[in-house]
Enzyme design. Structure first.
Site, PDB file in Angstrom:
ATOM      1  CG  ASP A   1     -29.797  21.399   9.686  1.00  0.00           C
ATOM      2  OD1 ASP A   1     -30.712  20.699   9.221  1.00  0.00           O
ATOM      3  OD2 ASP A   1     -29.927  22.607   9.952  1.00  0.00           O
TER       4      ASP A   1
ATOM      5  CG  ASP B   1     -34.087  18.966   7.330  1.00  0.00           C
ATOM      6  OD1 ASP B   1     -34.448  18.467   8.409  1.00  0.00           O
ATOM      7  OD2 ASP B   1     -34.211  20.183   7.072  1.00  0.00           O
ATOM      8  CD  GLU B   2     -32.802  18.140  12.931  1.00  0.00           C
ATOM      9  OE1 GLU B   2     -31.819  18.440  13.633  1.00  0.00           O
ATOM     10  OE2 GLU B   2     -33.920  18.659  13.086  1.00  0.00           O
TER      11      GLU B   2
END
Length: 266
Positions: free
Chosen positions: A9, A126-127
């Site tokens: 993350d 974003d992960e």
């Protein structure tokens, strides 16, 4: 081989990208939200801090997309209304979103991961989940060395930091990635269940929302340990056959879901 799955993350991703072009705002409370960015005709890093708009001057119905860790200390967070956030942190600096730039950095950090670990599940901008099981060094120290290599590669290529949790499955890996934010690595084994997972509140399990948590608490179930103490029949009777069964296995850290590396176009 022991299955080792990582959840990565990026740390306050949008805000961190903004701080790369506005280094003068580092360490200050900053929120991202509102309208689109207008082009500047000067060097962005040279803009005086005093010239940036403050949250207290915002009027409208916009919400925060993300916030720096300095802003989060005031209770400000993503999905919060900007006017509500202004009451908590009126001096926070407000920046508009720039999704083109965020997508560019998203592609950059994911490309770095794939040079080290080719099995990656994209979970958004974003992960990601990463399968370290058969990666060289993925079995050493529970995957710590590979996680460190990924962090270093991402930082070298982008200047951004990330937090990584490595565990036997996706469920535990996602929980672990929250343990040492920002820029941390957490290693969890199945044997760590009682000491690291069970003391946590039920909401820490991805898939238990506020309504389920409220219902669990009416039965005196506050921690994951409390949930694990309930048997399968009881959970299925109160939460339905499918979801009750999932709760039973999730409380025990059991998750056999594979990584999804391809998706059908919509």
């Amino acid at each position: 081989m022991i299955r080792r799955i990582a959840h990565l993350d990026m740390d306050a991703f949008y805000a961190s990208v903004e701080l790369l072009r506005y280094p003068q705002l580092k360490g200050l409370p900053v929120v991202i939200g509102g309208g689109r960015r207008q082009p500047e005709n000067r060097v962005l890093a040279d803009i005086p801090v005093a010239e940036f708009p403050r949250l207290k001057s915002y009027v409208g119905r916009g919400v925060i997309t993300t916030a720096t860790y300095a802003a989060r200390q005031f209770g400000v967070g993503s999905a919060m209304g900007l006017m509500k956030a202004a009451k908590l942190c009126p001096e926070a600096i407000m920046l508009p979103v720039d999704f083109d730039e965020y997508r560019r950095f998203s592609s950059l950090f994911k490309a770095q991961i794939l040079t080290i670990a080719p099995l990656m599940e994209n979970r958004g901008i974003d992960e990601v989940y990463i399968d370290l099981t058969e990666v060289s060094g993925g079995q050493e120290q529970g995957g710590l060395l590979v996680a460190q290599a990924i962090q270093t590669a991402i930082f070298t290529a982008t200047g951004l930091t990330c937090s990584i949790g490595v565990a036997p499955n996706k469920l535990l890996a996602k929980m672990a990635s929250e343990f040492n934010k920002p820029n941390g690595i957490s290693i969890v084994y199945q044997s760590d269940l009682e000491t690291m997972i069970w003391p946590l509140p039920c909401r820490k399990i991805n898939g238990i929302g506020p309504k389920t948590d409220e219902k669990l608490q009416t039965f005196g179930i506050h921690s994951i340990a409390d949930l694990a103490a309930r048997d399968l029949v009881w959970l299925m009777a109160h939460f339905g056959q499918s979801y009750g069964s999932w709760l039973f296995h999730a409380a025990r850290g059991q998750d056999e879901r594979p990584l999804v590396t391809t998706s059908e176009p919509v």
